[in-house]
Design a protein around this motif. Sequence first.
Motif, PDB file in Angstrom:
ATOM      1  N   GLN A  68       0.807  -1.189  -0.108  1.00  0.00           N
ATOM      2  CA  GLN A  68       0.271   0.020   0.018  1.00  0.00           C
ATOM      3  C   GLN A  68       0.783   1.282   0.092  1.00  0.00           C
ATOM      4  N   GLY A  77       2.254   2.176  -3.112  1.00  0.00           N
ATOM      5  CA  GLY A  77       1.598   2.502  -4.096  1.00  0.00           C
ATOM      6  C   GLY A  77       1.349   1.213  -5.315  1.00  0.00           C
ATOM      7  N   SER A 121      -1.081  -2.098  -6.176  1.00  0.00           N
ATOM      8  CA  SER A 121      -2.322  -2.698  -5.943  1.00  0.00           C
ATOM      9  C   SER A 121      -2.514  -3.790  -6.617  1.00  0.00           C
ATOM     10  N   GLU A 130      -4.972  -5.913  -2.093  1.00  0.00           N
ATOM     11  CA  GLU A 130      -5.474  -5.361  -0.982  1.00  0.00           C
ATOM     12  C   GLU A 130      -6.880  -5.832  -0.534  1.00  0.00           C
ATOM     13  N   LEU A 168       1.207  -6.655 -10.046  1.00  0.00           N
ATOM     14  CA  LEU A 168       0.491  -5.661  -9.258  1.00  0.00           C
ATOM     15  C   LEU A 168       0.415  -4.710 -10.260  1.00  0.00           C
ATOM     16  N   SER A 169      -0.464  -3.664  -9.983  1.00  0.00           N
ATOM     17  CA  SER A 169      -0.573  -2.239 -10.830  1.00  0.00           C
ATOM     18  C   SER A 169      -0.234  -1.056  -9.894  1.00  0.00           C
ATOM     19  N   ARG A 170       0.138  -0.200 -10.607  1.00  0.00           N
ATOM     20  CA  ARG A 170       0.616   1.073  -9.824  1.00  0.00           C
ATOM     21  C   ARG A 170      -0.729   1.802  -9.546  1.00  0.00           C
ATOM     22  N   ALA A 171      -0.768   2.419  -8.425  1.00  0.00           N
ATOM     23  CA  ALA A 171      -2.003   3.137  -7.992  1.00  0.00           C
ATOM     24  C   ALA A 171      -1.493   4.179  -6.932  1.00  0.00           C
ATOM     25  N   ASP A 189      -5.334   5.404  -2.598  1.00  0.00           N
ATOM     26  CA  ASP A 189      -6.453   4.845  -3.079  1.00  0.00           C
ATOM     27  C   ASP A 189      -6.302   3.164  -2.769  1.00  0.00           C
ATOM     28  N   VAL A 190      -5.177   2.912  -2.713  1.00  0.00           N
ATOM     29  CA  VAL A 190      -5.103   1.273  -2.118  1.00  0.00           C
ATOM     30  C   VAL A 190      -5.795   1.424  -0.594  1.00  0.00           C
ATOM     31  N   LYS A 208      -9.322   1.131  -0.483  1.00  0.00           N
ATOM     32  CA  LYS A 208      -9.720  -0.177  -0.637  1.00  0.00           C
ATOM     33  C   LYS A 208      -9.718  -1.362   0.562  1.00  0.00           C
TER      34      LYS A 208
END
Length: 292
Positions: A111, A114, A116, A119, A188-191, A195-196, A199
């Motif tokens: 988290q 960043g 995602s 989570e 994983l994806s960047r976020a 935001d993570v 969630k």
Amino acid sequence: MTAVLSGTGARVERLPLARFTTLGVGGESEVWFVESHEQLTEAMQRPYRVLGGGSNLVVADEGVPERVIRLSGPLAGRDLNPDPQLSDGQTVVTGWVGGGVPLPGLIRQLQKLGLSGLEGTVGIPAQVGGAVWMNAGTRYGEMFDGLHTLEIATPQGVRQVTPDDLNWGYRNSGIPRGHVVSRVRLKLSRAAPQDVLAKMDFADQARRGQPKMKTPGCAFKNPGGVSAGKLIDEAGLKGTRVGNALIAPEHANFIVNLGGATAADVHALLGIIRERVPVPLELEYELWPERL
Ligand code: FAD
Ligand code: EPU
């Protein structure tokens, strides 16, 4: 027995497994702390069991006769640095994450970075290897949402597979029992970290009704998507007590240790539930040994 070193240098010690289980139950057994594939392969040359976070286990009060393997050292370490060649700006493939890494700390770290994808598994007190082995999850996500490569050890050696090679599903990875998830790489994806976090907080809300006492989590899998907890509740079993084990008043699919519970107390409650609930229920707990 004081600790001794195996031929390849693994620390071997007789220890009460109650210390390693979230239920706080389990007798003395021979624990092998393995830090490398060499040590893991040596440990696997005699009958063995694999211990993760002990968060799905009901271990006999007498312990188990097999070697109990615990991933330690580098097999409980992590390299989250994304490989630039595998990172396209959105999708990130991490380096190797040891099967012995505690999942809750990993989720918090992802988290903050960043990253995602996992989570939805917030609040599962497992190790990465154990969580992957049973594809632990919640209705907001499961371990196979974030896996790129799995490294699997058997007594014959180590191999790498991808999720596509496995027949995985709800609470099931398709990996045979006794095959050890020694390390994984995550996809994983960047976020944005906030935001993570949002969630995670949302997924965590679903746990508000779960008991806070010593427990191995849900006793039974949900049959056909129906909450086993609801079925056990409808059978009027909340608050049923055997010895020092109790069907939690907060959520009927949780058995809690009131202090000093034995594995036999828990087995008795499982029997009562199976007898009283009209729908066949599949156990989610692992019983060590399988029958007392
Ligand atoms: P353990 O309990 O140590 O072992 C369970 C099984 O996994 C054993 O067969 C063991 O041999 C095998 N295993 C362990 N490590 C490995 C490895 N490296 N390679 C291969 N096999 C291995 N589960 C959910 O799915 N969703 C939830 O929301 C959830 N909430 C929970 C809440 C609480 C408070 C608790 C106590 C448990 C909860 N659980 C939940 C159950 C539990 O966390 C999961 O079943 C988890 O996958 C168990 O992982 P572990 O590492 O603790 O494994
Ligand atoms: N319910 C009752 N009585 C109960 C328990 C639940 O009526 O005693 C009702 C609830 O009111 C709700 C419904 O059943 O309407 C579903 O309950 P909940 O949201 O608690 O979900 P669950 O299906 O019982 C599953 C997982 C949990 C996971 C939660 C949250 C299984 C077996 N259980 O529980 O996983 O934490 O969703 O995502 O899939 C675990 O596997 O160990 C575990 C804890």
